[in-house]
Design a protein around this motif. Structure first.
Motif, PDB file in Angstrom:
ATOM      1  N   VAL A   1      48.411  39.313  42.057  1.00  0.00           N
ATOM      2  CA  VAL A   1      47.073  39.867  42.261  1.00  0.00           C
ATOM      3  C   VAL A   1      45.995  38.956  41.683  1.00  0.00           C
ATOM      4  CG1 VAL A   1      45.545  41.781  41.678  1.00  0.00           C
ATOM      5  CG2 VAL A   1      47.889  42.226  42.416  1.00  0.00           C
ATOM      6  N   ILE A   2      46.143  38.590  40.415  1.00  0.00           N
ATOM      7  CA  ILE A   2      45.099  37.802  39.758  1.00  0.00           C
ATOM      8  C   ILE A   2      44.906  36.439  40.431  1.00  0.00           C
ATOM      9  CG2 ILE A   2      44.456  36.660  37.607  1.00  0.00           C
ATOM     10  CD1 ILE A   2      45.565  39.008  36.087  1.00  0.00           C
ATOM     11  N   PRO A   3      45.966  35.639  40.678  1.00  0.00           N
ATOM     12  CA  PRO A   3      45.730  34.362  41.380  1.00  0.00           C
ATOM     13  C   PRO A   3      45.120  34.546  42.764  1.00  0.00           C
ATOM     14  CG  PRO A   3      47.897  34.384  40.352  1.00  0.00           C
ATOM     15  CD  PRO A   3      47.375  35.776  40.262  1.00  0.00           C
ATOM     16  N   GLY A   4      45.520  35.614  43.470  1.00  0.00           N
ATOM     17  CA  GLY A   4      44.977  35.827  44.805  1.00  0.00           C
ATOM     18  C   GLY A   4      43.529  36.265  44.804  1.00  0.00           C
ATOM     19  N   ALA A   5      43.102  36.957  43.740  1.00  0.00           N
ATOM     20  CA  ALA A   5      41.740  37.486  43.691  1.00  0.00           C
ATOM     21  C   ALA A   5      40.758  36.532  43.033  1.00  0.00           C
ATOM     22  CB  ALA A   5      41.726  38.823  42.943  1.00  0.00           C
ATOM     23  N   LEU A   6      41.238  35.517  42.336  1.00  0.00           N
ATOM     24  CA  LEU A   6      40.334  34.637  41.599  1.00  0.00           C
ATOM     25  C   LEU A   6      39.306  33.920  42.471  1.00  0.00           C
ATOM     26  CD1 LEU A   6      42.534  33.006  38.793  1.00  0.00           C
ATOM     27  CD2 LEU A   6      40.575  34.542  38.525  1.00  0.00           C
ATOM     28  N   PRO A   7      39.666  33.384  43.650  1.00  0.00           N
ATOM     29  CA  PRO A   7      38.626  32.736  44.464  1.00  0.00           C
ATOM     30  C   PRO A   7      37.469  33.672  44.810  1.00  0.00           C
ATOM     31  CG  PRO A   7      40.803  32.112  45.243  1.00  0.00           C
ATOM     32  CD  PRO A   7      41.010  33.190  44.242  1.00  0.00           C
ATOM     33  N   GLY A   8      37.777  34.897  45.230  1.00  0.00           N
ATOM     34  CA  GLY A   8      36.715  35.849  45.526  1.00  0.00           C
ATOM     35  C   GLY A   8      35.949  36.269  44.292  1.00  0.00           C
TER      36      GLY A   8
ATOM     37  N   LEU B   1      41.011  27.043  39.030  1.00  0.00           N
ATOM     38  CA  LEU B   1      41.636  26.951  40.354  1.00  0.00           C
ATOM     39  C   LEU B   1      41.974  25.512  40.708  1.00  0.00           C
ATOM     40  CD1 LEU B   1      39.353  29.449  42.317  1.00  0.00           C
ATOM     41  CD2 LEU B   1      41.487  29.909  41.119  1.00  0.00           C
ATOM     42  N   SER B   2      42.368  24.733  39.723  1.00  0.00           N
ATOM     43  CA  SER B   2      42.702  23.333  39.967  1.00  0.00           C
ATOM     44  C   SER B   2      43.926  23.171  40.851  1.00  0.00           C
ATOM     45  CB  SER B   2      42.936  22.609  38.634  1.00  0.00           C
ATOM     46  OG  SER B   2      43.980  23.226  37.905  1.00  0.00           O
ATOM     47  N   TRP B   3      44.717  24.234  40.995  1.00  0.00           N
ATOM     48  CA  TRP B   3      45.923  24.167  41.830  1.00  0.00           C
ATOM     49  C   TRP B   3      45.581  24.225  43.332  1.00  0.00           C
ATOM     50  CZ3 TRP B   3      45.965  28.683  44.641  1.00  0.00           C
ATOM     51  CH2 TRP B   3      45.278  29.779  44.074  1.00  0.00           C
ATOM     52  N   ARG B   4      44.356  24.607  43.665  1.00  0.00           N
ATOM     53  CA  ARG B   4      43.982  24.702  45.087  1.00  0.00           C
ATOM     54  C   ARG B   4      43.534  23.351  45.622  1.00  0.00           C
ATOM     55  NH1 ARG B   4      40.026  28.994  47.129  1.00  0.00           N
ATOM     56  NH2 ARG B   4      38.597  27.816  45.808  1.00  0.00           N
ATOM     57  N   ARG B   5      43.882  23.078  46.870  1.00  0.00           N
ATOM     58  CA  ARG B   5      43.404  21.883  47.554  1.00  0.00           C
ATOM     59  C   ARG B   5      42.397  22.326  48.605  1.00  0.00           C
ATOM     60  NH1 ARG B   5      43.758  17.280  45.375  1.00  0.00           N
ATOM     61  NH2 ARG B   5      43.811  16.277  47.422  1.00  0.00           N
ATOM     62  N   THR B   6      41.112  22.111  48.310  1.00  0.00           N
ATOM     63  CA  THR B   6      40.039  22.547  49.188  1.00  0.00           C
ATOM     64  C   THR B   6      39.119  21.380  49.517  1.00  0.00           C
ATOM     65  OG1 THR B   6      38.581  23.159  47.367  1.00  0.00           O
ATOM     66  CG2 THR B   6      40.114  24.841  48.161  1.00  0.00           C
ATOM     67  N   LEU B   7      38.190  21.586  50.427  1.00  0.00           N
ATOM     68  CA  LEU B   7      37.190  20.562  50.738  1.00  0.00           C
ATOM     69  C   LEU B   7      36.322  20.253  49.523  1.00  0.00           C
ATOM     70  CD1 LEU B   7      35.940  21.602  54.291  1.00  0.00           C
ATOM     71  CD2 LEU B   7      37.422  19.683  53.708  1.00  0.00           C
ATOM     72  N   ASN B   8      36.093  21.275  48.685  1.00  0.00           N
ATOM     73  CA  ASN B   8      35.252  21.087  47.515  1.00  0.00           C
ATOM     74  C   ASN B   8      35.926  20.222  46.462  1.00  0.00           C
ATOM     75  OD1 ASN B   8      32.865  21.561  45.962  1.00  0.00           O
ATOM     76  ND2 ASN B   8      33.989  23.061  44.760  1.00  0.00           N
ATOM     77  N   SER B   9      37.256  20.273  46.412  1.00  0.00           N
ATOM     78  CA  SER B   9      37.982  19.530  45.380  1.00  0.00           C
ATOM     79  C   SER B   9      38.560  18.222  45.913  1.00  0.00           C
ATOM     80  CB  SER B   9      39.106  20.380  44.813  1.00  0.00           C
ATOM     81  OG  SER B   9      40.022  20.772  45.816  1.00  0.00           O
TER      82      SER B   9
ATOM     83  N   HIS C   1      36.997  42.776  45.474  1.00  0.00           N
ATOM     84  CA  HIS C   1      37.720  43.752  46.299  1.00  0.00           C
ATOM     85  C   HIS C   1      38.144  43.122  47.628  1.00  0.00           C
ATOM     86  CE1 HIS C   1      38.089  47.140  49.176  1.00  0.00           C
ATOM     87  NE2 HIS C   1      38.634  47.757  48.143  1.00  0.00           N
ATOM     88  N   ALA C   2      37.263  42.317  48.236  1.00  0.00           N
ATOM     89  CA  ALA C   2      37.617  41.647  49.492  1.00  0.00           C
ATOM     90  C   ALA C   2      38.771  40.674  49.280  1.00  0.00           C
ATOM     91  CB  ALA C   2      36.401  40.926  50.054  1.00  0.00           C
ATOM     92  N   ALA C   3      38.764  39.967  48.143  1.00  0.00           N
ATOM     93  CA  ALA C   3      39.864  39.039  47.858  1.00  0.00           C
ATOM     94  C   ALA C   3      41.175  39.791  47.642  1.00  0.00           C
ATOM     95  CB  ALA C   3      39.527  38.206  46.628  1.00  0.00           C
ATOM     96  N   LEU C   4      41.117  40.926  46.974  1.00  0.00           N
ATOM     97  CA  LEU C   4      42.326  41.732  46.764  1.00  0.00           C
ATOM     98  C   LEU C   4      42.859  42.251  48.099  1.00  0.00           C
ATOM     99  CD1 LEU C   4      41.279  43.781  43.613  1.00  0.00           C
ATOM    100  CD2 LEU C   4      43.065  42.054  43.719  1.00  0.00           C
ATOM    101  N   SER C   5      41.956  42.711  48.958  1.00  0.00           N
ATOM    102  CA  SER C   5      42.390  43.224  50.254  1.00  0.00           C
ATOM    103  C   SER C   5      42.928  42.116  51.148  1.00  0.00           C
ATOM    104  CB  SER C   5      41.212  43.921  50.957  1.00  0.00           C
ATOM    105  OG  SER C   5      40.701  44.968  50.154  1.00  0.00           O
TER     106      SER C   5
END
Length: 282
Positions: free
Chosen positions: A197-204, A274-282, A168-172
């Motif tokens: 919606v789905i790509p935006g909410a997947l990290p949360g 979420l391989s499309w994201r560039r984060t510190l973890n990846s 819910h926090a990711a959707l908001s």
């Protein structure tokens, strides 16, 4: 004139073999991922445990040596006790997890995509979150009986709350500019959910999923000590009655392994999805 002098000085320094100093950029990222890094901490803890036991620093009656716990685990496995209890615990956790996963995602979507849904659902979930879930056990026993149903229901509640909150926090938190862009492009409701919606909410969602997986094991170890005839929690409860510390440690280690493996699986799926994201973890 000064520019010519500077250029002449640089050329002379280069000819003399002296390269001008270049300021190196400071790296602030954590660096490359180490292989099997998540096993380093547990292995170090086991090594310290073994060293302390070998040096006689630990009371064998309170904390048996690792090799004693290992022998106990092998004995319980060969006589058929441990496989039966593990399968029973996995079955309970799986049923509760699937129910909680479905409920958490469905409620988060209904609340995050609709103001009416948010008004009806979010406050109720927040109230449920404020009530200790394990404190609901006596009430659920009166409602559902002392059998397996109430155990699965409690695990489902433990699972759905972190899933709902993080999804819910990711959707908001989805940028409103993406919503405006979808409206300008004339996307349908289904296309909006699928592409925005789905790509935006997947990290949360994955953060909530990791918390839910861990929570299901934490709830299970308590529930299996209430009117159970099998399961790892029941095995540990029986060992407590007979003062078998080594059996209790076998159960705790198995729970820890389950938690570590399940969390690693979720992390692996998260990196792939979420391989499309560039984060510190990846």
């Amino acid at each position: 004139m000064s520019a010519v002098t500077t250029t002449t000085t640089a050329v002379a320094a280069t000819a003399a073999g002296e390269l001008p100093q270049v300021r190196r950029r400071r790296r602030l990222s954590p660096g490359r991922r180490l292989p099997a890094a998540r096993l380093a901490g547990p292995l170090l803890l086991v090594a310290l445990w073994a060293a302390a036991s070998a040096a006689g620093r630990l009371d064998p009656g309170a904390i048996p040596a690792p090799w004693t716990v290992l022998r106990t685990g092998v004995h319980l496995w060969t006589d058929g006790t441990l496989p039966t209890d593990i399968l029973t615990s996995l079955e309970r956790a799986a049923y509760g997890f699937v129910i909680g996963l479905t409920a958490g995602v469905a409620l988060a979507l209904a609340s995050g995509l609709s103001r009416a849904g948010e008004a009806l659902i979010d406050g109720t979930v927040q109230l449920n979150r404020a009530i200790p879930t394990l404190g609901l056990i006596p009430l659920f026993i009166l409602w559902l009986g002392i059998g397996e149903t109430f155990k699965i229901a409690i695990i489902a509640i433990v699972v759905y709350i972190p899933l709902y909150l993080n999804t819910h926090a990711a959707l908001s938190g989805i940028d409103s500019r993406y919503v405006e862009l979808a409206e300008v492009q004339g996307l349908s409701r289904f296309a909006f959910i699928r592409q925005i919606v789905i790509p935006g909410a997947l990290p949360g969602f994955f953060v909530g999923l990791r918390l839910a997986v861990t929570g299901s094991w934490l709830g299970l170890v308590v529930l299996e000590q209430i009117n159970a005839t099998s399961g790892l929690g029941y095995l540990m409860f029986q060992a407590q009655n007979y003062g078998q510390t080594h059996v209790i440690l076998v159960g705790l280690l198995i729970y820890g392994i389950f938690g570590l493996v399940s969390d690693s699986v979720v992390r692996l799926i998260e990196r792939r999805v979420l391989s499309w994201r560039r984060t510190l973890n990846s």
